[in-house]
Design a protein around this motif. Structure first.
Motif: not given
Length: 171
Positions: A25-28, A89-100
């Motif tokens: 979650t990123i807020c302004t 006033n904010h953003i929600h994002l799920p980020l999935t990290f995988q090996e490349v």
């Protein structure tokens, strides 16, 4: 007057570049409504059927933020963004990290703070000023049912805007 001791937002000794899913979650700054507007119908408000579900209307800043959010997977191979929501006033994002793997050689892996900092930096450069709070909130997603709950939360966030913890009437 003593300042309150600020709790560090990241888990100590946790590798935020390892494979896994993180709900961010990123807020302004000041939680100002810079990214868009959601018209919330309160009790007793007549609402046409076509407007039964609130829709987020992005400002030009919200559209710019959306543009850079959608570029995350291209900028960082191995970082997947399946779903997100931009709120006033904010953003929600799920980020999935995988090996490349790149030709049998493991590519350098970005960390969660690197990806978020990059997103904020690109928006700031484009606008000429910063709109975001200094840090961000994250949660390590530990299971598929938890991911499903997060997905549902993102889907329902505009609908439940007036009940959201980041909701303010201020514009």
């Amino acid at each position: 007057m003593e300042r309150p001791v600020r709790k560090h937002p990241r888990l100590k000794s946790y590798d935020y570049g390892q494979n896994g899913c993180y709900f961010v979650t990123i807020c302004t700054q000041g939680r100002k409504h810079l990214l868009g507007r959601i018209d919330v119908c309160r009790a007793g408000c007549p609402q046409p059927a076509a407007q039964a579900l609130p829709q987020m209307r992005l400002t030009h800043i919200g559209a710019l933020v959306t543009h850079y959010i959608e570029r995350i997977p291209q900028a960082y191979p191995g970082v997947d963004l399946a779903h997100y929501v931009v709120m006033p006033n904010h953003i929600h994002l799920p980020l999935t990290f995988q090996e490349v793997e790149d030709g049998g050689v493991r590519a350098p892996r970005p960390t969660l703070p690197t990806v978020v900092r990059s997103l904020k930096t690109m928006v700031t450069r484009q606008l000429g000023y910063s709109i975001f709070q200094a840090s961000f909130y994250d949660h390590v997603v530990r299971s598929e049912p938890e991911f499903a709950e997060i997905w549902k939360y993102i889907e329902e966030n505009p609908i439940k805007w007036a009940e959201d913890r980041y909701y303010t009437d201020a514009l």
